[in-house]
Motif scaffolding. Structure first.
Motif, PDB file in Angstrom:
ATOM      1  N   ILE A   1      -7.498  12.083  -0.552  1.00 46.89           N
ATOM      2  CA  ILE A   1      -6.657  11.017   0.005  1.00 46.89           C
ATOM      3  C   ILE A   1      -6.925  10.897   1.492  1.00 46.89           C
ATOM      4  O   ILE A   1      -6.877  11.888   2.236  1.00 46.89           O
ATOM      5  CB  ILE A   1      -5.167  11.295  -0.242  1.00 46.89           C
ATOM      6  CG1 ILE A   1      -4.867  11.321  -1.752  1.00 46.89           C
ATOM      7  CG2 ILE A   1      -4.299  10.260   0.456  1.00 46.89           C
ATOM      8  CD1 ILE A   1      -3.442  11.680  -2.090  1.00 46.89           C
TER       9      ILE A   1
ATOM     10  N   GLN B   1      -7.222   1.971  -2.306  1.00 47.40           N
ATOM     11  CA  GLN B   1      -8.446   2.775  -2.462  1.00 47.40           C
ATOM     12  C   GLN B   1      -9.386   2.559  -1.279  1.00 47.40           C
ATOM     13  O   GLN B   1      -9.336   1.536  -0.587  1.00 47.40           O
ATOM     14  CB  GLN B   1      -9.161   2.414  -3.773  1.00 47.40           C
ATOM     15  CG  GLN B   1      -8.312   2.668  -5.020  1.00 47.40           C
ATOM     16  CD  GLN B   1      -8.961   2.090  -6.265  1.00 47.40           C
ATOM     17  OE1 GLN B   1      -9.710   1.118  -6.204  1.00 47.40           O
ATOM     18  NE2 GLN B   1      -8.663   2.696  -7.421  1.00 47.40           N
TER      19      GLN B   1
ATOM     20  N   GLN C   1       0.822  -1.195   0.000  1.00 49.76           N
ATOM     21  CA  GLN C   1       0.000   0.000   0.000  1.00 49.76           C
ATOM     22  C   GLN C   1       0.862   1.254   0.000  1.00 49.76           C
ATOM     23  O   GLN C   1       2.050   1.225   0.322  1.00 49.76           O
ATOM     24  CB  GLN C   1      -0.901   0.003   1.236  1.00 49.76           C
ATOM     25  CG  GLN C   1      -0.113   0.078   2.550  1.00 49.76           C
ATOM     26  CD  GLN C   1      -0.962  -0.292   3.737  1.00 49.76           C
ATOM     27  OE1 GLN C   1      -1.320  -1.444   3.908  1.00 49.76           O
ATOM     28  NE2 GLN C   1      -1.299   0.696   4.550  1.00 49.76           N
TER      29      GLN C   1
ATOM     30  N   LYS D   1      -4.842   6.265   1.010  1.00 49.96           N
ATOM     31  CA  LYS D   1      -5.777   5.638   0.078  1.00 49.96           C
ATOM     32  C   LYS D   1      -6.586   6.701  -0.648  1.00 49.96           C
ATOM     33  O   LYS D   1      -6.988   7.714  -0.045  1.00 49.96           O
ATOM     34  CB  LYS D   1      -6.727   4.699   0.828  1.00 49.96           C
ATOM     35  CG  LYS D   1      -6.030   3.497   1.462  1.00 49.96           C
ATOM     36  CD  LYS D   1      -7.017   2.560   2.128  1.00 49.96           C
ATOM     37  CE  LYS D   1      -6.311   1.361   2.746  1.00 49.96           C
ATOM     38  NZ  LYS D   1      -7.274   0.421   3.379  1.00 49.96           N
ATOM     39  N   ASP D   2      -6.824   6.466  -1.929  1.00 52.45           N
ATOM     40  CA  ASP D   2      -7.614   7.384  -2.737  1.00 52.45           C
ATOM     41  C   ASP D   2      -9.103   7.114  -2.528  1.00 52.45           C
ATOM     42  O   ASP D   2      -9.542   5.946  -2.486  1.00 52.45           O
ATOM     43  CB  ASP D   2      -7.273   7.213  -4.227  1.00 52.45           C
ATOM     44  CG  ASP D   2      -5.823   7.568  -4.523  1.00 52.45           C
ATOM     45  OD1 ASP D   2      -5.304   8.483  -3.851  1.00 52.45           O
ATOM     46  OD2 ASP D   2      -5.227   6.926  -5.411  1.00 52.45           O
TER      47      ASP D   2
ATOM     48  N   VAL E   1     -14.518   0.569  -5.248  1.00 51.48           N
ATOM     49  CA  VAL E   1     -13.176   0.110  -4.876  1.00 51.48           C
ATOM     50  C   VAL E   1     -12.744  -1.048  -5.770  1.00 51.48           C
ATOM     51  O   VAL E   1     -13.468  -2.036  -5.908  1.00 51.48           O
ATOM     52  CB  VAL E   1     -13.133  -0.314  -3.396  1.00 51.48           C
ATOM     53  CG1 VAL E   1     -11.751  -0.870  -3.048  1.00 51.48           C
ATOM     54  CG2 VAL E   1     -13.473   0.863  -2.494  1.00 51.48           C
TER      55      VAL E   1
ATOM     56  N   VAL F   1     -12.664   6.750  -3.795  1.00 53.89           N
ATOM     57  CA  VAL F   1     -13.321   6.421  -5.067  1.00 53.89           C
ATOM     58  C   VAL F   1     -14.749   5.961  -4.788  1.00 53.89           C
ATOM     59  O   VAL F   1     -15.114   5.622  -3.656  1.00 53.89           O
ATOM     60  CB  VAL F   1     -12.553   5.297  -5.811  1.00 53.89           C
ATOM     61  CG1 VAL F   1     -11.158   5.764  -6.205  1.00 53.89           C
ATOM     62  CG2 VAL F   1     -12.473   4.044  -4.944  1.00 53.89           C
TER      63      VAL F   1
ATOM     64  N   GLU G   1      -8.303  -2.689  -2.475  1.00 54.57           N
ATOM     65  CA  GLU G   1      -8.514  -2.234  -1.097  1.00 54.57           C
ATOM     66  C   GLU G   1      -7.226  -1.688  -0.467  1.00 54.57           C
ATOM     67  O   GLU G   1      -7.287  -0.925   0.506  1.00 54.57           O
ATOM     68  CB  GLU G   1      -9.059  -3.377  -0.238  1.00 54.57           C
ATOM     69  CG  GLU G   1     -10.461  -3.815  -0.624  1.00 54.57           C
ATOM     70  CD  GLU G   1     -10.998  -4.897   0.296  1.00 54.57           C
ATOM     71  OE1 GLU G   1     -10.197  -5.369   1.150  1.00 54.57           O
ATOM     72  OE2 GLU G   1     -12.178  -5.262   0.179  1.00 54.57           O
TER      73      GLU G   1
END
Length: 408
Positions: free
Chosen positions: A92, A74, A43, A62-63, A68, A65, A71
Motif C-alpha cells: 500500500i 490503485q 479514494q 492505494k494498492d 491499474v 498492482v 486510479e
C-alpha cells in the motif's frame, strides 16, 4: 489542531472513564468520513491525529498492482517503484492529501464525535450500574404520568412503571417517594431503559429482607410467595435453627415488622406461615387463617383434599376464592376444600385407619396481619385415630380463636 483538544480528552478520561486512545480512534474514523463527504472523494484515506504535536494529516492509500483498473484506489507497480524501490505488488502506497481548509472541518467533527462518545459512555455506565441491580429494590420519586406508564426518577435514569405493574388501589402523584422493584434493564438506542414494578412478588421478598434481620442474615429463609398486589399476600418461611421462630421473626414485636411492610404496600394484608416439606402440614398452614381438620394427599396428581369445619368453609375459601387461590400458588398443590358435613357424606372424613397418616394432628401455626398482633401460638390436638369425635359445641370452642379473622 490545538493542545486544547488534548487537554479536553485528558479531562474526559479522568471524569468519564473514557480512554483517550478510544476517543482518538473515533475522531480519526469520523475525519475520514468527513473528508470523503466534504471533498467528494471516493479514494481510500487514513487520518493521522497526533495530539502531542498538535498535527493532523490525511493520507490517501492505494494498492500496488501490475495493471491499474481504478486510479483512485490503485497505483501501477512502476509508479510505486519510482516513489520507493522497495514497493512490491500487494503493498500500500500512502500519499499526503491534507486539504488546506480541513482544520475547520476537523475541529467541528472532533467536537461532534467527542460529544457522542461521552453520551455513549455515560449510557454505558448507567446501564452497567442498573443491570447489576435487576431483581433489587430501589427508592424513586414519581416524576410524571401518562395513560399507560408512570415514570420514576432513580437519580441518573428515569424508570418506567407500566400500568400493569402498578397497584390498582394506589394513587401516584408527582414528587411522591416510592419503593420499586427493578424487573428488567435494556440497553436501547436511546439509552438504558429501566423497567420497575410495584406488584412483583420480589418486591415483597426484598421488603422482608430489609425489615427482618434474620432473613437478611440467612437464618430464616423465604421459601415461597403468593401475591395479589394491593389486596393480600402469603409467604412461607423456614429455619433450620430450632431456637428461632421463623414466623415470629417476620412478625416482630406486636406485629411491628410485618405492619411496616404492609404500610409500604398501601395496607396489603400479609399471611405468614411456616413452610414444611410435609404437604399435609404445609397446605394446612397455607390456608390460614382458617382451621383445617384433615388433609388428604394425592401425590400422582399433586392435589389435596382439605376438610374444614362447616363454619370456617367461607373463611378457608376467602373472598372470590382468594384465600384458596393464594394457598395453591404458595404450596404448588391443587387444593379442593370441603366442609366437614360434605366430607362425612362423601366418606372422606373421619379418615379410615388406612388414611390416618394424612390426618392433621394439630392446629396450623400461622400469622395473619388481620389479627391483633398477638404472636403467641398454640398447638391443640384435634384428631386421633382411636378418639371419639368431639361434639360440635367443643369444636366451636376450640376454633373460636380464628372465627372472625376475615370479612367474607
Amino acid at each position: 489542531m490545538s493542545s486544547d483538544l488534548l487537554d479536553a480528552l485528558t479531562a474526559l478520561e479522568k471524569q468519564k472513564g473514557i480512554s483517550r486512545d478510544v476517543l482518538v480512534e473515533a475522531i480519526e474514523a469520523a475525519l475520514v468520513t468527513a473528508y470523503k463527504r466534504n471533498f467528494n472523494q471516493a479514494q481510500n484515506v487514513r487520518v493521522d491525529l497526533n495530539l502531542d504535536k498538535g498535527t493532523m494529516k490525511v493520507y490517501s492509500r492505494k494498492d500496488v498492482v501490475e495493471e491499474v483498473e481504478d486510479e483512485r484506489l490503485q497505483i501501477a507497480l512502476e509508479d510505486a517503484i519510482a516513489i520507493n524501490p522497495a514497493y512490491e505488488v500487494g503493498d500500500i502506497v500512502e500519499e499526503e492529501v491534507t486539504p488546506r481548509d480541513f482544520g475547520r472541518i476537523a475541529a467541528q467533527t472532533a467536537k461532534q464525535v467527542v460529544t457522542q462518545r461521552v453520551r455513549e459512555a455515560e449510557r454505558g455506565l448507567i446501564y452497567n450500574e442498573y443491570v447489576d441491580r435487576e431483581d433489587d429494590i430501589v427508592n424513586g420519586i414519581v416524576e410524571r404520568l401518562d395513560p399507560r406508564n408512570l415514570y420514576v426518577g432513580l437519580g441518573k435514569v428515569e424508570a418506567v412503571l407500566p400500568i400493569g405493574e402498578q397497584i390498582s388501589s394506589e394513587t401516584y402523584k408527582p414528587h411522591d417517594r416510592i419503593k420499586v422493584y427493578i424487573t428488567k434493564v435494556e440497553n436501547t438506542s436511546r439509552g438504558p431503559q429501566v423497567f420497575v414494578s410495584r406488584t412483583h412478588p420480589g418486591l415483597l421478598r426484598r421488603l422482608f429482607e430489609m425489615e427482618v434481620p434474620e432473613i437478611y442474615d440467612g437464618v430464616v429463609e423465604i421459601k415461597s410467595i403468593a401475591r395479589e398486589a394491593g389486596d393480600r399476600s402469603k409467604i412461607s418461611v423456614y429455619t433450620a435453627n430450632e431456637e428461632v421462630d421463623p414466623v415470629g421473626s417476620c412478625v416482630g414485636a406486636r406485629g411491628a415488622r410485618v405492619q411496616t411492610i404492609s404500610n409500604e404496600l398501601n395496607g396489603e394484608k400479609i399471611d405468614i406461615v411456616e413452610w414444611s416439606e410435609d404437604p399435609v402440614v404445609f397446605v394446612a398452614n397455607a390456608l390460614s387463617p382458617s382451621k383445617v381438620l384433615y388433609v388428604e394427599v394425592n401425590e400422582e396428581e399433586r392435589s389435596t383434599t382439605v376438610v374444614v369445619p362447616d363454619y370456617q368453609l367461607s373463611l378457608a375459601i376467602g373472598k372470590r376464592g382468594q384465600n384458596a387461590r393464594l394457598a395453591a400458588k404458595l404450596t404448588g398443590w391443587k387444593i379442593d376444600i370441603k366442609s366437614e358435613t360434605d366430607a362425612r357424606e362423601l366418606g372422606i372424613y373421619p379418615p379410615s385407619l388406612e388414611n390416618a397418616d394424612h390426618a392433621l394432628l394439630y392446629e396450623n401455626d400461622v400469622y395473619s396481619i388481620e389479627e391483633d398482633g398477638d404472636d403467641n401460638y398454640e398447638e391443640t390436638p384435634y384428631f386421633e385415630e382411636d378418639e371419639e369425635l368431639k361434639s360440635e359445641e367443643n369444636k366451636l370452642e376450640e376454633f373460636d380463636l380464628y372465627s372472625d379473622t376475615e370479612d367474607n
